[in-house]
Design a protein around this motif. Sequence first.
Motif, PDB file in Angstrom:
ATOM      1  N   TYR A 151       0.820  -1.217   0.000  1.00  0.00           N
ATOM      2  CA  TYR A 151       0.000   0.000   0.000  1.00  0.00           C
ATOM      3  C   TYR A 151       0.856   1.271   0.000  1.00  0.00           C
ATOM      4  O   TYR A 151       0.568   2.218  -0.743  1.00  0.00           O
ATOM      5  N   GLU A 152       1.902   1.301   0.803  1.00  0.00           N
ATOM      6  CA  GLU A 152       2.747   2.497   0.865  1.00  0.00           C
ATOM      7  C   GLU A 152       3.443   2.750  -0.472  1.00  0.00           C
ATOM      8  O   GLU A 152       3.584   3.902  -0.905  1.00  0.00           O
ATOM      9  N   GLU A 153       3.864   1.693  -1.132  1.00  0.00           N
ATOM     10  CA  GLU A 153       4.491   1.861  -2.451  1.00  0.00           C
ATOM     11  C   GLU A 153       3.484   2.386  -3.462  1.00  0.00           C
ATOM     12  O   GLU A 153       3.804   3.244  -4.298  1.00  0.00           O
ATOM     13  N   LEU A 154       2.259   1.884  -3.392  1.00  0.00           N
ATOM     14  CA  LEU A 154       1.228   2.344  -4.320  1.00  0.00           C
ATOM     15  C   LEU A 154       0.895   3.812  -4.087  1.00  0.00           C
ATOM     16  O   LEU A 154       0.685   4.572  -5.040  1.00  0.00           O
ATOM     17  N   LYS A 155       0.844   4.239  -2.841  1.00  0.00           N
ATOM     18  CA  LYS A 155       0.618   5.653  -2.539  1.00  0.00           C
ATOM     19  C   LYS A 155       1.791   6.489  -3.047  1.00  0.00           C
ATOM     20  O   LYS A 155       1.606   7.628  -3.499  1.00  0.00           O
ATOM     21  N   ALA A 156       2.992   5.927  -2.985  1.00  0.00           N
ATOM     22  CA  ALA A 156       4.167   6.637  -3.490  1.00  0.00           C
ATOM     23  C   ALA A 156       4.091   6.821  -5.006  1.00  0.00           C
ATOM     24  O   ALA A 156       4.578   7.832  -5.542  1.00  0.00           O
ATOM     25  N   PHE A 157       3.485   5.851  -5.721  1.00  0.00           N
ATOM     26  CA  PHE A 157       3.276   6.017  -7.162  1.00  0.00           C
ATOM     27  C   PHE A 157       2.396   7.236  -7.430  1.00  0.00           C
ATOM     28  O   PHE A 157       2.610   7.974  -8.396  1.00  0.00           O
ATOM     29  N   GLU A 158       1.376   7.439  -6.591  1.00  0.00           N
ATOM     30  CA  GLU A 158       0.504   8.608  -6.770  1.00  0.00           C
ATOM     31  C   GLU A 158       1.299   9.900  -6.623  1.00  0.00           C
ATOM     32  O   GLU A 158       1.069  10.876  -7.344  1.00  0.00           O
ATOM     33  N   ALA A 159       2.211   9.922  -5.672  1.00  0.00           N
ATOM     34  CA  ALA A 159       3.037  11.112  -5.465  1.00  0.00           C
ATOM     35  C   ALA A 159       4.041  11.295  -6.606  1.00  0.00           C
ATOM     36  O   ALA A 159       4.341  12.430  -7.014  1.00  0.00           O
ATOM     37  N   LYS A 160       4.548  10.193  -7.136  1.00  0.00           N
ATOM     38  CA  LYS A 160       5.544  10.254  -8.203  1.00  0.00           C
ATOM     39  C   LYS A 160       4.919  10.624  -9.542  1.00  0.00           C
ATOM     40  O   LYS A 160       5.557  11.300 -10.367  1.00  0.00           O
ATOM     41  N   TYR A 161       3.682  10.173  -9.761  1.00  0.00           N
ATOM     42  CA  TYR A 161       3.009  10.419 -11.038  1.00  0.00           C
ATOM     43  C   TYR A 161       1.690  11.167 -10.808  1.00  0.00           C
ATOM     44  O   TYR A 161       0.610  10.656 -11.106  1.00  0.00           O
ATOM     45  N   PRO A 162       1.749  12.393 -10.277  1.00  0.00           N
ATOM     46  CA  PRO A 162       0.513  13.135  -9.998  1.00  0.00           C
ATOM     47  C   PRO A 162      -0.265  13.432 -11.281  1.00  0.00           C
ATOM     48  O   PRO A 162       0.314  13.839 -12.291  1.00  0.00           O
ATOM     49  N   GLY A 163      -1.555  13.178 -11.226  1.00  0.00           N
ATOM     50  CA  GLY A 163      -2.389  13.406 -12.391  1.00  0.00           C
ATOM     51  C   GLY A 163      -2.347  12.287 -13.407  1.00  0.00           C
ATOM     52  O   GLY A 163      -3.174  12.239 -14.322  1.00  0.00           O
ATOM     53  N   LYS A 164      -1.401  11.363 -13.267  1.00  0.00           N
ATOM     54  CA  LYS A 164      -1.288  10.236 -14.201  1.00  0.00           C
ATOM     55  C   LYS A 164      -1.746   8.929 -13.562  1.00  0.00           C
ATOM     56  O   LYS A 164      -2.400   8.115 -14.227  1.00  0.00           O
ATOM     57  N   PHE A 165      -1.417   8.723 -12.271  1.00  0.00           N
ATOM     58  CA  PHE A 165      -1.794   7.483 -11.592  1.00  0.00           C
ATOM     59  C   PHE A 165      -2.853   7.741 -10.534  1.00  0.00           C
ATOM     60  O   PHE A 165      -2.735   8.671  -9.735  1.00  0.00           O
ATOM     61  N   THR A 166      -3.879   6.889 -10.528  1.00  0.00           N
ATOM     62  CA  THR A 166      -4.929   6.946  -9.511  1.00  0.00           C
ATOM     63  C   THR A 166      -5.091   5.579  -8.879  1.00  0.00           C
ATOM     64  O   THR A 166      -5.269   4.578  -9.576  1.00  0.00           O
ATOM     65  N   LEU A 167      -5.016   5.529  -7.552  1.00  0.00           N
ATOM     66  CA  LEU A 167      -5.253   4.307  -6.786  1.00  0.00           C
ATOM     67  C   LEU A 167      -6.642   4.354  -6.180  1.00  0.00           C
ATOM     68  O   LEU A 167      -6.979   5.298  -5.465  1.00  0.00           O
ATOM     69  N   VAL A 168      -7.441   3.331  -6.473  1.00  0.00           N
ATOM     70  CA  VAL A 168      -8.761   3.189  -5.870  1.00  0.00           C
ATOM     71  C   VAL A 168      -8.746   1.911  -5.050  1.00  0.00           C
ATOM     72  O   VAL A 168      -8.578   0.817  -5.597  1.00  0.00           O
ATOM     73  N   THR A 169      -8.887   2.037  -3.744  1.00  0.00           N
ATOM     74  CA  THR A 169      -8.935   0.862  -2.884  1.00  0.00           C
ATOM     75  C   THR A 169     -10.355   0.631  -2.398  1.00  0.00           C
ATOM     76  O   THR A 169     -11.124   1.579  -2.199  1.00  0.00           O
TER      77      THR A 169
END
Length: 246
Positions: free
Chosen positions: A151-169
């Motif tokens: 989960y923490e890595e997936l949230k980090a993807f959101e920070a790394k790719y703002p506007g490009k990656f969206t995580l829906v849990t």
Amino acid sequence: MWGEAKVVERIDWSDQLFTLKLSADIGEFIAGQFIKLSLHIDDKRVARAYSLVNAPDAPLLEVLAVSVDDGLLSPKLQALAPGDSIDISTKAAGFMTLDEIPAQGKHMWFFATGTAVGPFISMMRTTEPWQRFERVILVYGVRYQEDLAYYEELKAFEAKYPGKFTLVTSVTREPMEDALSCRITQGVESGVIEQQVGLKLSAQDSQVMICGHPEMIKELNTLLQSRGLAKNLRRAPGQITVEKYW
């Protein structure tokens, strides 16, 4: 063929959910593919398939697994410690890879339940989805919050790719802040997932990869086909690519 893998690290996400990091030579593979792990139990070889979570260029292999109480192999895998050995297939397999996805579609939707998130993490650890698609969406459904591996890595993807990656849990058995509480299929049928993402699932713009529980795959496939999306076949490119875990 079988080779030897050495356990380098075990990560326990919960009482039953765990990751094994392995040192082994299996040759080249494509993100999204799987290997088999095996042990001899009561003089019989017991083998199961596990998707690789690591990117192809990572130094260690990585699998995400859940220990089933009456399982023949999984409890023994969970008992492995650094330094232990296990048999591994020497060649990865599987066709749920990004190079099997047709060229059309600017939005990549990943739908996963439980440990089936593994192949999608492998893909997201490469550059391909970020270079190829305008938007990448991961819809990740579990029963309990502790089941959200990585989960923490997936949230980090959101920070790394703002506007490009969206995580829906979506967590169905207990409340979790910022998570949905419905099954994935319910979230698609009601439109709440698309509302949260800010995009529509469409045959024109979407490519969809689904991995997880067979009933989820079947129901989601039916829902998407009712909206005009079609199964992706080599002889007839479409928008829906699936991998059944059992």
